[in-house]
Design an enzyme around this catalytic site. Sequence first.
Site, PDB file in Angstrom:
ATOM      1  N   ASP A 195       1.026  21.211  -1.571  1.00  0.00           N
ATOM      2  CA  ASP A 195      -0.054  20.352  -1.093  1.00  0.00           C
ATOM      3  C   ASP A 195      -0.392  19.390  -2.234  1.00  0.00           C
ATOM      4  OD1 ASP A 195      -2.441  19.172  -0.410  1.00  0.00           O
ATOM      5  OD2 ASP A 195      -3.396  21.031   0.270  1.00  0.00           O
TER       6      ASP A 195
ATOM      7  N   THR B 194      -0.557   8.794   7.739  1.00  0.00           N
ATOM      8  CA  THR B 194       0.101   7.606   8.312  1.00  0.00           C
ATOM      9  C   THR B 194      -0.418   7.233   9.705  1.00  0.00           C
ATOM     10  OG1 THR B 194       1.889   9.012   9.113  1.00  0.00           O
ATOM     11  CG2 THR B 194       2.238   7.905   7.000  1.00  0.00           C
TER      12      THR B 194
ATOM     13  N   TYR C 168      -6.588   2.695   6.712  1.00  0.00           N
ATOM     14  CA  TYR C 168      -5.258   3.116   6.232  1.00  0.00           C
ATOM     15  C   TYR C 168      -4.800   2.195   5.095  1.00  0.00           C
ATOM     16  CZ  TYR C 168      -0.155   3.507   6.135  1.00  0.00           C
ATOM     17  OH  TYR C 168       1.149   3.628   5.723  1.00  0.00           O
TER      18      TYR C 168
ATOM     19  N   LYS D 291      -4.447   3.102   1.075  1.00  0.00           N
ATOM     20  CA  LYS D 291      -3.128   2.958   0.435  1.00  0.00           C
ATOM     21  C   LYS D 291      -3.238   2.024  -0.779  1.00  0.00           C
ATOM     22  CE  LYS D 291       0.433   4.354   1.659  1.00  0.00           C
ATOM     23  NZ  LYS D 291       1.163   5.594   1.308  1.00  0.00           N
TER      24      LYS D 291
ATOM     25  N   TRP E  23       6.576  -1.040   9.001  1.00  0.00           N
ATOM     26  CA  TRP E  23       7.072  -0.713  10.348  1.00  0.00           C
ATOM     27  C   TRP E  23       8.218   0.315  10.276  1.00  0.00           C
ATOM     28  CZ3 TRP E  23       7.261  -5.461  14.147  1.00  0.00           C
ATOM     29  CH2 TRP E  23       6.101  -6.222  14.010  1.00  0.00           C
TER      30      TRP E  23
END
Length: 311
Positions: free
Chosen positions: A59, A85, A151, A155, A176
């Site tokens: 983890d 994601t 998201y 990131k 993508w």
Amino acid sequence: MTILVTGANGQLGNEMCIVTKGSKDRFIFTDVCNEHPESLEMLHKLAGDDVDTTTTKLDITNLDAIRQIVKENDVKFIVNCAAWTNVDGAEDSEKYELVELLNAKAPENLAIAMKEVRGLLVHISTDYVFGGDPYNIPCREDQKGTPTGVYGLTKLHGEQNIQKTGVNHLIFRTAWLYSEFGKNFVKTMLNFTATKPQLKVVFDQVGTPTHARDLAKAIFDIIENRRYEGNTGVYHYSNEGVCSWFDFTKMIAEYSGHTACDIQPCHSDEFPSPVKRPAFSVLDKSKVKETFGVIVPYWTESLLTCIKSLI
Ligand SMILES: NC(=O)c1ccc[n+]([C@@H]2O[C@H](COP(=O)([O-])OP(=O)(O)OC[C@H]3O[C@@H](n4cnc5c(N)ncnc54)[C@H](OP(=O)(O)O)[C@@H]3O)[C@@H](O)[C@H]2O)c1
């Protein structure tokens, strides 16, 4: 050299397992959970019966656990394929801390662990760090990133946290992503175009699809041939070319022979979503090509490869 891969059960993690088979380096594949049975089947199909599919539990939100596995195995490289994601799911305000933990704090943990052993962290980021500014030319690495959603924001924090530690790092922003493994747009559209008589797909979001195998090959080539020396920093890697999700779907249908489905373009506002996705997030790949000499396949060629494996 021992190299640790995180998020091994995901799209990119599984592709790393395929492309590193037979390497002179030792790879340890890790994830927070055990291997998924359907992924094992596909791994054997694509990489042969002798591929090592062992996944060790790790983890990456647990710095002590990272330090322990690094010490026990003399790990000098980490390739971080783990992340949150689910772009829509990240907008749930109750999930913010969890998304930030996984996308921003966990990469910092990996960076700290690598800094302590003077190792290298290879980290994957996203085109969604862009999107807030109305660009219409391919985004370069040094361009300002203004994400439109949680998201992309988390990131971006992950990139910044890694950089702050001063660890040797390579950050690849990709876009993508799809593969033979896990859930992704290609698999969803293969199903929809086979079962639905009509389909509307947005044409006002433009980017470049990336077969995760191509990114995995580029990462492996850079590591295996020690091309990173003197070249650490941020790089963009997607497949070559530009398309909308509508164009992407048309090619998926054509390559799979699902020609009976009537696919029409539509605007994003016809599909209400919790997050505003970038209208234009094409990545400029000049730097990665010039620095490492990587070959970047055109997106339709890679799509065909993936679809042939899937059907
Ligand atoms: N997918 C895209 O379209 C896309 C686009 C641009 C960039 N990227 C980036 O590319 C990278 C790879 O993406 P991907 O699509 O291959 O991801 P993915 O398929 O979602 O795989 C991520 C893996 O990380 C695991 N994970 C979750 N929490 C973890 C933890 N605490 N410790 C260790 N592992 C954990 C997940 O396990 P569970 O499934 O059990 O949670 C999963 O196996 C990510 O950095 C992503 O942000 C992806």
